[in-house]
Design a protein around this motif. Sequence first.
Motif, PDB file in Angstrom:
ATOM      1  N   SER A 146       0.728  -1.129  -0.090  1.00 39.59           N
ATOM      2  CA  SER A 146       0.258   0.137   0.001  1.00 39.59           C
ATOM      3  C   SER A 146       0.668   1.099   0.085  1.00 39.59           C
ATOM      4  CB  SER A 146      -0.938   0.042   1.118  1.00 39.59           C
ATOM      5  OG  SER A 146      -1.620   1.150   1.335  1.00 39.59           O
ATOM      6  N   ALA A 147       1.938   1.253   0.892  1.00 40.87           N
ATOM      7  CA  ALA A 147       2.867   2.448   0.858  1.00 40.87           C
ATOM      8  C   ALA A 147       3.301   2.718  -0.596  1.00 40.87           C
ATOM      9  CB  ALA A 147       3.923   2.299   1.922  1.00 40.87           C
ATOM     10  N   ALA A 148       3.763   1.503  -1.185  1.00 41.01           N
ATOM     11  CA  ALA A 148       4.455   1.749  -2.546  1.00 41.01           C
ATOM     12  C   ALA A 148       3.524   2.192  -3.668  1.00 41.01           C
ATOM     13  CB  ALA A 148       5.047   0.534  -3.139  1.00 41.01           C
ATOM     14  N   ALA A 149       2.156   1.939  -3.556  1.00 37.88           N
ATOM     15  CA  ALA A 149       1.182   2.332  -4.503  1.00 37.88           C
ATOM     16  C   ALA A 149       0.814   3.710  -4.039  1.00 37.88           C
ATOM     17  CB  ALA A 149      -0.019   1.557  -4.103  1.00 37.88           C
ATOM     18  N   GLY A 150       0.998   4.040  -2.928  1.00 33.67           N
ATOM     19  CA  GLY A 150       0.590   5.470  -2.452  1.00 33.67           C
ATOM     20  C   GLY A 150       1.472   6.486  -2.891  1.00 33.67           C
ATOM     21  N   VAL A 151       2.855   6.126  -2.853  1.00 30.38           N
ATOM     22  CA  VAL A 151       4.105   6.907  -3.402  1.00 30.38           C
ATOM     23  C   VAL A 151       4.022   6.888  -4.931  1.00 30.38           C
ATOM     24  CG1 VAL A 151       6.417   7.036  -3.427  1.00 30.38           C
ATOM     25  CG2 VAL A 151       5.510   6.396  -1.325  1.00 30.38           C
ATOM     26  N   ALA A 152       3.566   5.825  -5.529  1.00 28.55           N
ATOM     27  CA  ALA A 152       3.406   5.939  -7.090  1.00 28.55           C
ATOM     28  C   ALA A 152       2.245   7.004  -7.549  1.00 28.55           C
ATOM     29  CB  ALA A 152       3.223   4.782  -7.514  1.00 28.55           C
ATOM     30  N   THR A 153       1.254   6.797  -6.606  1.00 32.64           N
ATOM     31  CA  THR A 153      -0.037   7.961  -6.899  1.00 32.64           C
ATOM     32  C   THR A 153       0.579   9.195  -6.695  1.00 32.64           C
ATOM     33  OG1 THR A 153      -1.554   6.324  -6.545  1.00 32.64           O
ATOM     34  CG2 THR A 153      -2.248   8.648  -6.174  1.00 32.64           C
ATOM     35  N   LEU A 154       1.236   9.684  -5.726  1.00 33.22           N
ATOM     36  CA  LEU A 154       1.677  10.966  -5.307  1.00 33.22           C
ATOM     37  C   LEU A 154       2.656  11.422  -6.502  1.00 33.22           C
ATOM     38  CD1 LEU A 154       1.932  10.758  -1.488  1.00 33.22           C
ATOM     39  CD2 LEU A 154       0.199  11.965  -2.789  1.00 33.22           C
ATOM     40  N   LEU A 155       3.505  10.521  -6.818  1.00 37.37           N
ATOM     41  CA  LEU A 155       4.681  10.791  -8.011  1.00 37.37           C
ATOM     42  C   LEU A 155       3.508  10.985  -9.188  1.00 37.37           C
ATOM     43  CD1 LEU A 155       7.323   8.333  -7.392  1.00 37.37           C
ATOM     44  CD2 LEU A 155       7.607  10.711  -7.279  1.00 37.37           C
ATOM     45  N   SER A 156       2.653  10.109  -9.602  1.00 40.65           N
ATOM     46  CA  SER A 156       1.848  10.554 -10.925  1.00 40.65           C
ATOM     47  C   SER A 156       1.344  11.794 -10.779  1.00 40.65           C
ATOM     48  CB  SER A 156       0.750   9.435 -10.799  1.00 40.65           C
ATOM     49  OG  SER A 156       0.139   9.687 -12.028  1.00 40.65           O
ATOM     50  N   ILE A 157       0.766  12.213  -9.629  1.00 39.54           N
ATOM     51  CA  ILE A 157       0.052  13.547  -9.363  1.00 39.54           C
ATOM     52  C   ILE A 157       0.896  14.475  -9.634  1.00 39.54           C
ATOM     53  CG2 ILE A 157      -1.108  14.858  -7.754  1.00 39.54           C
ATOM     54  CD1 ILE A 157      -2.508  12.877  -6.538  1.00 39.54           C
ATOM     55  N   ALA A 158       2.372  14.430  -8.931  1.00 38.52           N
ATOM     56  CA  ALA A 158       3.212  15.375  -9.206  1.00 38.52           C
ATOM     57  C   ALA A 158       3.817  15.556 -10.640  1.00 38.52           C
ATOM     58  CB  ALA A 158       4.097  15.240  -8.323  1.00 38.52           C
ATOM     59  N   ARG A 159       3.923  14.477 -11.363  1.00 36.98           N
ATOM     60  CA  ARG A 159       4.587  14.379 -12.583  1.00 36.98           C
ATOM     61  C   ARG A 159       3.533  15.029 -13.662  1.00 36.98           C
ATOM     62  NH1 ARG A 159       5.590   9.531 -12.464  1.00 36.98           N
ATOM     63  NH2 ARG A 159       7.605   9.626 -11.608  1.00 36.98           N
ATOM     64  N   ASN A 160       2.238  14.812 -13.572  1.00 35.58           N
ATOM     65  CA  ASN A 160       1.202  15.377 -14.294  1.00 35.58           C
ATOM     66  C   ASN A 160       0.775  16.652 -13.972  1.00 35.58           C
ATOM     67  OD1 ASN A 160       0.516  13.068 -16.208  1.00 35.58           O
ATOM     68  ND2 ASN A 160       0.129  11.986 -14.376  1.00 35.58           N
ATOM     69  N   ALA A 161       1.271  17.214 -13.249  1.00 34.72           N
ATOM     70  CA  ALA A 161       0.839  18.649 -12.757  1.00 34.72           C
ATOM     71  C   ALA A 161       1.875  19.608 -13.579  1.00 34.72           C
ATOM     72  CB  ALA A 161       1.027  18.936 -11.476  1.00 34.72           C
ATOM     73  N   PRO A 162       1.368  20.936 -13.928  1.00 39.32           N
ATOM     74  CA  PRO A 162       2.379  21.881 -14.655  1.00 39.32           C
ATOM     75  C   PRO A 162       3.456  22.123 -13.711  1.00 39.32           C
ATOM     76  CG  PRO A 162      -0.005  22.626 -14.592  1.00 39.32           C
ATOM     77  CD  PRO A 162       0.189  21.430 -13.637  1.00 39.32           C
ATOM     78  N   GLY A 163       4.747  22.190 -14.190  1.00 44.36           N
ATOM     79  CA  GLY A 163       5.695  22.716 -13.378  1.00 44.36           C
ATOM     80  C   GLY A 163       6.919  21.753 -13.146  1.00 44.36           C
ATOM     81  N   ARG A 164       7.771  22.007 -12.330  1.00 48.37           N
ATOM     82  CA  ARG A 164       8.929  20.979 -12.150  1.00 48.37           C
ATOM     83  C   ARG A 164       8.446  19.840 -11.271  1.00 48.37           C
ATOM     84  NH1 ARG A 164      14.422  22.818 -10.770  1.00 48.37           N
ATOM     85  NH2 ARG A 164      13.445  23.534  -8.826  1.00 48.37           N
ATOM     86  N   LEU A 165       8.699  18.902 -11.382  1.00 45.07           N
ATOM     87  CA  LEU A 165       8.580  17.503 -10.570  1.00 45.07           C
ATOM     88  C   LEU A 165       8.865  17.768  -9.034  1.00 45.07           C
ATOM     89  CD1 LEU A 165       7.381  14.820 -10.289  1.00 45.07           C
ATOM     90  CD2 LEU A 165       9.764  13.932 -10.637  1.00 45.07           C
ATOM     91  N   VAL A 166      10.173  18.382  -8.856  1.00 44.40           N
ATOM     92  CA  VAL A 166      10.738  18.479  -7.452  1.00 44.40           C
ATOM     93  C   VAL A 166       9.721  19.481  -6.783  1.00 44.40           C
ATOM     94  CG1 VAL A 166      12.377  20.239  -8.084  1.00 44.40           C
ATOM     95  CG2 VAL A 166      12.544  18.896  -6.014  1.00 44.40           C
TER      96      VAL A 166
END
Length: 436
Positions: free
Chosen positions: A245-265
Motif C-alpha cells: 500500500s505504501a508503494a502504491a501510495g507513493v506511486a500515486t503521489l508521484l503520478s500526481i506531481a508528474r502530471n501537474a504543470p511545473g517542475r517535478l521536484v
Amino acid sequence: MNVIADLTGRARQNAIYAAGAFGKRPTVPTDFPELERRARRAMNSRAWAYVGGGAGEGTTMTANRRALNRWAIVPRVLRDVSERDLSIDLFGSRLPAPVLFSPVGAGALVRHDADLLIGRAAAELGVPYIFSNQGCAPMEETAAAMDAVTPGSPRWFQLYWSSDDDLVDSFLARAERSGASAVTVTLDTTMLGWRPQDLNIGSLPFARGQGIDQYTSDPRFREIVRERIAAGAGGPTPQITGPRSAAAGVATLLSIARNAPGRLVDNIRSPEPRAAVQTFLDIYSRPTLNWDDIAGLRSRTSLPIVLKGICHPDDARRAVDAGVDGVLVSNHGGRQIDGAVASVDALPSVVAAVDGRCRIIVDSGIRSGADVFKVLALGADAACIGRPHMYGLALGGADGARDVVANIIAELDLTLGLSGQTSLRDLPRDALQRVD
C-alpha cells in the motif's frame, strides 16, 4: 507529418499494396477485430480497462454492434460512380469526409502526449478532433500542434459542465480563442457509470492526475484550488496499511506531481497538485444540470452548440426548441449505462423528431466505413470515431490514429461507390434494408 490530400478508397488501397510489394505491411490492421486484439496486447491493464471497458456487463456495447448489424446495405448497379463526393458542410466548415475524432479522456494512459498526437492525426486528414474536456494536454497546446500541420485545421471542444459556472465560462472562452468551431456539451456523464474493469483494479486516472490538464491550465480552476488550500482543504492522502500500500501510495503521489504543470521536484513539495486532483473530483460535473442551463448557454458562447448524449426523441425536440445547432446521438460508447438503448436504434426516432431543424451526429459502436454509410443513410450528418482511433494510437502513435481513421474513410468511399451512390448527402432510404 504530411497532409493526406487523397482520402479515396482506391488511393488508400494503392498505397498499402505498393508498400506491400516491398514487404511492408500496415502498422495498424485494416479490420477492427485484429486492430482491437493487437491494441489490447499493446496497452497496460489500466489503459485497456479505461479505453476498452464499458458499463456493467457490457451489454450496451454489444447492443451498439447488433443495432448496426440489423441494417444491410442494398447495392444498386449499372450507375456511373467514377466520381464520388464524401465532403460535407458542418457549422461553417467544409470537411473532406463526415467523420470526426471523438474526445477520449485520459488518453495519456495509452500514449504520452496523446492529445497532441491525435490532434496531428486529425489535422493530416482535415477532419475535426473534438478536444476532450478531460484531456491530458491544454487545448491551446493541442490547437498549436494541429496548426503546425495545417493552419486552421478544424477542431471542436467537448464541455463537461462543472459545478463552478465561472470555470464553464473560462473553458468556453478558451475554446473560442483556440479556434474551436463548435462546442459539444456532454450530458450523459454527470456522474461516472459503473465500470467494473476500472473498479476491479481500483483505477481512476483522474485520481492520479491524468486527464485534468484542461483544469490545471485554467486560471479560474487554479484560483479555486488556491482558495481551497487557504481554507484548509488538501489533496488525497493514500491510506497506507502495509508495504504494498505504501508503494502504491507513493506511486500515486508521484503520478500526481508528474502530471501537474511545473517542475517535478517543486510539485512534490507543493500541496497544490494534490489539491487540484481533489478539486477536480469535487467540481468536474454538475448533477443538477437541466434544460434551463442549456437555454442560457447561447448567451455564454458564440460557438455552435451540440448536445451529446441525446437518445430520446422528446429530448431531441426539446434541444431544437432550446435553439441548439446539433445533437449527438450517443450512449457514451456503452460506458455509462449497462442495458441502454443502442445509439443506432435511437437514431431514426431522433431524426424524425428533429425534422431537419438541426444537424445530427452519432457515435457508439461505429467501427468501419460501412458503419458510417449506414448511419448516414439513417439520417445522420456525420459520425464520430472513438475506440478505433485510440487503438491506432496505441499501436502507432499519431500515424496509427491517422491510419485507422483514413482506413474508415477509404472504406466509406468504396462502400459509397459499390452501393451505386455518388454522394453522401441525402442518401436514399432504400440504400438500407432492415434484416431482423
